[in-house]
Design an enzyme around this catalytic site. Structure first.
Site, short mmCIF file in Angstrom:
data_model
loop_
_atom_site.label_atom_id
_atom_site.label_comp_id
_atom_site.label_asym_id
_atom_site.label_seq_id
_atom_site.Cartn_x
_atom_site.Cartn_y
_atom_site.Cartn_z
CD1 TRP A 145 0.05 -1.95 3.14
CD2 TRP A 145 0.90 0.23 3.32
NE1 TRP A 145 0.86 -1.67 4.21
CE2 TRP A 145 1.20 -0.32 4.11
CE3 TRP A 145 0.99 1.49 3.50
CZ2 TRP A 145 1.94 0.51 5.08
CZ3 TRP A 145 2.11 2.61 4.57
CH2 TRP A 145 2.43 1.12 5.15
CE LYS A 169 -2.63 -9.13 -1.37
NZ LYS A 169 -4.13 -8.05 -1.11
N PRO A 170 -3.57 -6.79 -5.29
CG PRO A 170 -5.50 -4.84 -6.20
CD PRO A 170 -5.03 -6.34 -6.16
CB ALA A 225 6.46 -11.49 9.47
CB THR A 226 4.29 -10.86 5.08
OG1 THR A 226 3.00 -10.29 5.71
CG2 THR A 226 3.24 -11.16 3.60
CG LEU A 238 10.74 -26.72 -5.98
CD1 LEU A 238 11.55 -28.24 -6.73
CD2 LEU A 238 11.59 -26.40 -5.04
CD GLU A 244 12.58 -5.85 -4.42
OE1 GLU A 244 13.16 -4.74 -3.26
OE2 GLU A 244 13.00 -6.51 -5.43
N GLY A 246 11.52 -5.39 3.63
CA GLY A 246 11.75 -4.29 4.18
C GLY A 246 13.19 -3.96 4.42
CB CYS A 278 10.66 -0.56 0.46
SG CYS A 278 11.11 0.78 -1.09
CD GLU A 380 10.28 -1.73 6.54
OE1 GLU A 380 9.92 -2.48 7.01
OE2 GLU A 380 10.78 -1.39 5.60
N GLY A 453 15.66 -9.46 1.27
CA GLY A 453 15.06 -9.89 0.27
C GLY A 453 15.27 -10.41 -0.59
#
Ligand code: NDP
Length: 476
Positions: A145, A169-170, A225-226, A238, A244, A246, A278, A380, A453
């Protein structure tokens, strides 16, 4: 607004909805379908049906569609920026930058479509090998967001140019501009089903994308975490991943730096987008010799920032994007103050004055005397809070810069070439700016080291992450 599947506006199969509110006023501005795993299934079917035709198009023709979409986005940039400000909160000026940035990205990929040859490998008497770049198939994109428009460009541009189809997916608080941009791509010639947009909760729609066996790649931007959860789920089939995550970017200002330029760099680097970027400046290290004067100048500039509804003229900083986001920041600053981990020089509380009393505003905050092991210097911090720490020399600055588990961006402010070179060589970060922070034009690769990331977006390099090589061996 409805979601887009197979070129059509659709509601979710079970007809449930998510309200989209303006964080500056608390008013509902629209609603979108709360999608389910069945809706993801429908979108994957549409992407599959469009796949063969899209893959067979010449890359130049795919690039042309991106180019036309960019033109249309420029044409509509004021309306798109307004919509973005209403759902996200950022000042209109920043939304215009972001929308134009999206158009730049599409144009960049359209422009390189003519320079994507395969390879011919000569093998002497054994023959020849032709190596071609094939699309992966259906890709999933999960958008955050904070910069939903720019980050959509980073994923859609290279994925579609490389011949993939996509289900996107927004974020649930900022789906509207993403849907409008999908409609513009279709109106610019993108065949139905090449890009499908499914709205709905991350745990439902996001996870369904990651679990779906026909989706070959997931590109995700969001929290660590996500990202970890997505990595775990994606191992079953696989899937390829770009994550990408924090960052906790350090900014180092040495005693030979142009102080005024560096003050502006810190101000913009931290408070742009209300600190929800970020690669924002999240930790500031200033050489002892200039720390007092630098901090005083920065504090004055912070106190001059005009906070308010991003749609109003002259606003420098809008609200935070969600109630949860403001709570996180508020609790972190309170814990820092109460735990003796820092002294608040300015800010440090919500902004409840009219006309900001109904929105999710937080005062821009500067913190001194920070504890090196405290949360501000190690987590972060995704909001308008800047900790500043004096350092005696470059060695200390670099050691502190590398303290966190992140490695997204970093900047050094200096006029000495040797200092810049050491910062570049020794700081663990995907990008090191010298006398600048934040700027990421479409040409340069972007992504993190360590827990920031996996993989790179942007630039010509991103095309490789949406392609697989296939070799034809010819024994003449
Ligand atoms: P999330 O990582 O939860 O959200 C980012 C995207 O992932 C959204 O589209 C979200 O959907 C989706 N999502 C959420 N859970 C899942 C899941 N289990 N599987 C698949 N997709 C999922 O970030 P938050 O909104 O919670 O932000 C929290 C923190 O994350 C911030 O404070 C900041 O530290 C960091 N962050 C960092 C960003 C960056 O650019 N580095 C960007 C955004 C956040 P939905 O909106 O429906 O929940």
């Amino acid at each position: 607004m409805l979601m887009r599947i197979g070129g059509a506006d659709v509601a979710s199969l079970d007809d449930t909805w998510i309200a989209v509110t303006n964080p500056a006023t608390g008013e509902q501005i629209d609603r979108v379908p709360s999608g389910s795993s069945d809706d993801v299934g429908r979108a994957v079917d549409a992407a599959e049906a469009a796949s063969a035709g899209w893959k067979k198009k010449m890359i130049r023709d795919r690039g042309n569609i991106l180019f036309h979409a960019a033109e249309e986005v420029r044409e509509q940039h004021k309306d798109l920026a307004r919509l973005l400000t209403m759902e996200q909160g950022k000042p209109l000026r920043e939304s215009i930058d972001e929308v134009r940035g999206y158009a730049n990205i599409l144009e960049f990929y359209a422009g390189i479509s003519a320079s994507r040859p395969g390879d011919l490998i000569r093998l002497g008497t054994s023959g020849d090998a032709l190596v071609s770049h094939e699309p992966l198939g259906i890709c999933g994109a999960i958008i955050p967001w904070n910069m939903p428009v720019l980050i959509m460009g980073w994923k859609v541009g290279p994925a579609l140019l490389a011949g993939n189809t996509m289900v996107l997916k927004p974020a649930s608080t900022t789906p509207l501009t993403n849907i409008r941009l999908g409609q513009i791509l279709e109106a610019s010639g993108l065949p139905a089903g090449v890009l499908n947009i499914v709205t709905g909760p991350g745990e439902v729609v996001g996870e369904s994308l990651v679990r779906h066996p026909q989706i070959r790649k997931i590109s995700f931007t969001g929290n660590c975490a996500t990202g970890r959860r997505i990595r775990e789920l994606s191992t079953t089939h696989l899937k390829q991943l770009t994550l990408e995550l924090g960052g906790s970017d350090p900014m180092i200002v040495m005693d030979d730096a142009d102080i005024d330029k560096a003050v502006v760099g810190a101000l913009r680097g931290r408070f742009y987008n209300a600190g929800q970027t970020c690669t924002a400046v999240k930790r500031l290290f200033v050489h002892d010799a200039i720390a007092a004067v630098f901090t005083q100048k920065l504090k004055r500039r912070i106190e001059e920032l005009k906070i308010g509804n991003g749609l109003d003229a002259g606003i420098d900083m809008g609200p935070l994007n969600s109630f949860a986001q403001r709570e996180r920041i508020s609790q972190l600053v309170d814990a820092t103050r109460d735990g003796g981990e820092g002294t608040i020089l300015t800010g440090g509380c919500r902004l409840d004055d009219a006309p900001c009393d109904r929105g999710l505003f937080y005062r821009p905050t500067l913190v001194a005397d920070v504890a090196p092991a405290g949360r501000l210097m190690n987590e972060e911090v995704f909001g308008p809070v800047l900790p500043v720490m004096p350092v005696p020399d470059l060695d200390t600055a670099i050691r502190e810069a590398n303290r966190t588990r992140y490695g997204l961006g970093a900047s050094v402010w200096t006029t000495r070439l040797h200092t810049a070179k050491r910062a570049f060589d020794e700081i663990n970060a995907g990008i090191v700016w010298v006398n600048r922070h934040l700027t990421v034009p479409p040409e340069i690769p972007f992504g993190g080291m360590n827990e920031s990331g996996i993989g790179r977006e942007n630039g010509i390099h991103a095309l490789d992450s949406y392609s697989r090589t296939k070799t034809l061996f010819l024994n003449w």
